[in-house]
Design a protein around this motif. Structure first.
Motif, PDB file in Angstrom:
ATOM      1  N   UNK A  33     -42.086 -16.160  41.408  1.00 16.16           N
ATOM      2  CA  UNK A  33     -43.136 -16.454  40.436  1.00 16.16           C
ATOM      3  C   UNK A  33     -43.735 -15.219  39.776  1.00 16.16           C
ATOM      4  N   UNK A  34     -43.673 -14.063  40.458  1.00 17.84           N
ATOM      5  CA  UNK A  34     -44.336 -12.861  39.941  1.00 17.84           C
ATOM      6  C   UNK A  34     -43.394 -11.704  39.628  1.00 17.84           C
ATOM      7  N   UNK A  35     -42.170 -11.765  40.123  1.00 18.51           N
ATOM      8  CA  UNK A  35     -41.245 -10.660  39.935  1.00 18.51           C
ATOM      9  C   UNK A  35     -41.499  -9.485  40.858  1.00 18.51           C
ATOM     10  N   UNK A  36     -42.484  -9.582  41.721  1.00 17.69           N
ATOM     11  CA  UNK A  36     -42.761  -8.491  42.661  1.00 17.69           C
ATOM     12  C   UNK A  36     -41.692  -8.533  43.755  1.00 17.69           C
ATOM     13  N   UNK A  37     -40.877  -7.488  43.878  1.00 20.74           N
ATOM     14  CA  UNK A  37     -39.792  -7.521  44.864  1.00 20.74           C
ATOM     15  C   UNK A  37     -40.313  -7.548  46.298  1.00 20.74           C
TER      16      UNK A  37
END
Length: 163
Positions: free
Chosen positions: A81-85
């Motif tokens: 949902x956020x692209x934070x790996x």
């Protein structure tokens, strides 16, 4: 800030007694979801604007067959949902800090009746920021102070965990 939509956990207890498959999103009496409470270095909590519900929520969602557990599902949903790996996100614990039971409205487009989500929420920490929103489900993201969480039991658990 996440809206308060809690109800009692009684429906979850009842479903456990019937041996329902609570991991199946087709179990419309209610099913388990996994949520991520992501705190940054300043103790702010990431909120997303959910497209279908048009509300500020915490990242999270349904379990997938490849998930190895609820914690893994929460981390996968956070990344999707956020692209934070996941490599820059650390779970604070392997246990959820909050479990929420809340109603989900009917969705005729998906042929889903009103049902309950039993959301197991895990606290994560990061120094990263949102990379790329999953625009099919999320319209915005914002960091808010933990004390602005409307749901009092969740707010208290988060503030306690962040101390």
């Amino acid at each position: 800030m996440a809206e308060a939509t809690s109800c009692t956990a009684a429906p979850l207890t009842e479903l456990l007694h019937t041996k329902a498959d609570l991991t199946s999103r087709k179990e419309f009496r209610g099913h388990v979801t996994a949520g991520a409470i992501l705190a940054d270095a300043d103790g702010r909590i990431l909120h997303i604007r959910h497209r279908a519900l048009n509300r500020w929520l915490l990242p999270g969602g349904h379990l997938e067959t490849e998930d190895t557990g609820l914690l893994a599902a929460a981390q996968r949903e956070l990344t999707e949902e956020t692209g934070i790996p996941s490599t820059v996100v650390t779970p604070a614990s392997h246990l959820p800090i909050h479990i929420d039971a809340h109603p989900i409205p009917a969705n005729p487009a998906k042929e889903e009746p009103e049902h309950h989500h039993f959301d197991f929420r895990f606290l994560f920490r990061t120094s990263a920021d949102v990379v790329e929103l999953q625009t099919e489900e999320v319209t915005a993201a914002a960091w808010h102070a933990a004390d602005t969480i409307i749901d009092a039991p969740l707010r208290d658990q988060v503030l306690r965990a962040l101390r």
